[in-house]
Design an enzyme around this catalytic site. Structure first.
Site, mmCIF file in Angstrom:
data_model
loop_
_atom_site.group_PDB
_atom_site.id
_atom_site.type_symbol
_atom_site.label_atom_id
_atom_site.label_comp_id
_atom_site.label_asym_id
_atom_site.label_seq_id
_atom_site.Cartn_x
_atom_site.Cartn_y
_atom_site.Cartn_z
ATOM 1 N N ASP A 67 0.708 -1.039 -0.096
ATOM 2 C CA ASP A 67 0.169 0.002 0.074
ATOM 3 C C ASP A 67 0.945 1.154 -0.025
ATOM 4 O OD1 ASP A 67 0.910 -0.155 2.597
ATOM 5 O OD2 ASP A 67 -1.110 -0.861 3.373
ATOM 6 N N HIS A 138 -7.039 -4.672 9.892
ATOM 7 C CA HIS A 138 -6.947 -4.502 8.532
ATOM 8 C C HIS A 138 -5.374 -5.118 8.131
ATOM 9 C CE1 HIS A 138 -4.533 -0.393 9.457
ATOM 10 N NE2 HIS A 138 -3.742 -1.325 9.164
ATOM 11 N N GLU A 143 -9.567 -2.097 4.971
ATOM 12 C CA GLU A 143 -10.027 -1.678 6.148
ATOM 13 C C GLU A 143 -11.320 -2.549 6.390
ATOM 14 O OE1 GLU A 143 -8.562 -0.125 8.321
ATOM 15 O OE2 GLU A 143 -8.046 1.723 7.808
HETATM 16 C C1 GLP Z 1 -0.345 0.050 8.759
HETATM 17 C C2 GLP Z 1 -0.168 -0.587 7.286
HETATM 18 C C3 GLP Z 1 -0.399 -1.973 7.384
HETATM 19 C C4 GLP Z 1 0.301 -2.494 8.729
HETATM 20 C C5 GLP Z 1 -0.439 -1.980 9.740
HETATM 21 C C6 GLP Z 1 0.034 -2.191 11.135
HETATM 22 O O1 GLP Z 1 -1.097 1.207 8.728
HETATM 23 N N1 GLP Z 1 -0.744 -0.005 6.313
HETATM 24 O O2 GLP Z 1 0.315 -2.725 6.280
HETATM 25 O O3 GLP Z 1 0.440 -4.007 8.639
HETATM 26 O O4 GLP Z 1 -1.119 -0.711 9.711
HETATM 27 O O5 GLP Z 1 0.941 -1.314 11.337
HETATM 28 P P1 GLP Z 1 2.001 -1.435 12.764
HETATM 29 O O6 GLP Z 1 3.220 -2.440 12.099
HETATM 30 O O7 GLP Z 1 2.855 -0.154 12.528
HETATM 31 O O8 GLP Z 1 1.015 -1.664 13.883
#
Ligand code: GLP
Length: 241
Positions: A67, A138, A143
């Protein structure tokens, strides 16, 4: 589904790295799906270390990111393009022509999404997809929704996601509210999925994803349908299992 629980973040990262290392050693020309966020930072550190020790060669591998935020220039230090360079690509011998990240600045978002799906398909799909999980369940930026979105698409981020990501920005107003995310189809069509989660704040999302009903309101629950999923957790993220 193989669930591996390690004592802490460092052990989780090392175990996940060993999965990716095997993939690159066995199939140097594989297609690796990359995730961003705080969770895989330790994994990328381990992979960079292995490259620097001469144990890995990424020159033939191809990379597809899950993404990208909308309207953040790739040079912006909060863009995922920047994250990937800073934490991974700039430290390994990745071929820039084999790095694919959705263009968050694209004027025609729909065309960009179609292009991204076509690119993934042209490369024969993803061999190993690294995944994190949001506090709301997600994956990528898929989402919670009334239905699963199969294709790459533009998404309006959940309030909980904006709040969770705010820690990376200096003010709430700077946190992007939209993104482009790979859809559920290429994720599910990946040959192997490697999901990482650490910390107490992920425990409930992990439990719902792995033990709850399969539903689009908890996007990661769809992983229950995949025949080859490796889940690597630290003890805190596994505590509700
Ligand atoms: C983000 C990304 C995801 C990620 C998730 C968890 O916003 N778009 O790909 O896996 O949310 O993020 P984190 O690893 O910082 O908790």
């Amino acid at each position: 589904m193989r669930i591996i629980v390690k004592e802490n973040y460092e052990e989780m990262s090392k175990t996940a790295a060993s999965v990716v290392k095997s993939q690159i050693v066995l199939h140097p020309d594989c297609v690796l799906g990359c995730a961003t966020g705080g969770t895989p930072l330790g994994l990328y550190r381990e992979l960079v270390k292995a490259y620097q020790n001469g144990d890995l060669d990424f020159s033939e591998a191809c990379f597809f990111n899950l993404d990208e935020y909308r309207d953040l220039d790739p040079a912006n230090n909060q863009s995922y393009a920047h994250y990937m360079k800073e934490n991974f690509f700039d430290h390994i011998n990745a071929d820039p022509d084999r790095i694919h990240i959705p263009d968050g600045m694209a004027e025609d978002v729909d065309a960009e999404c179609r292009r991204y799906d076509a690119d993934i398909a042209r490369h024969g799909g993803i061999d190993l997809q690294i995944l994190g999980i949001g506090v709301n369940g997600h994956i990528g930026f898929n989402e919670p929704n009334a239905h699963f979105c199969p294709d790459t698409h533009k998404v309006v981020l959940d309030d909980s996601t904006i709040e969770a990501n705010a820690r990376y920005f200096s003010s709430m107003a700077e946190v992007p509210t939209e993104a482009i995310t790979m859809g559920i189809r290429p994720i599910l069509q990946s040959k192997t999925l490697l999901l990482l989660a650490n910390g107490e704040n992920k425990a409930e999302a992990v439990r719902s994803a792995l033990r709850g009903p399969i539903c689009p309101e908890l996007p990661a629950s769809i992983l229950q349908l995949h025949p080859n999923v490796i889940i690597v957790l630290d003890r805190e993220a596994a505590r509700n299992l």
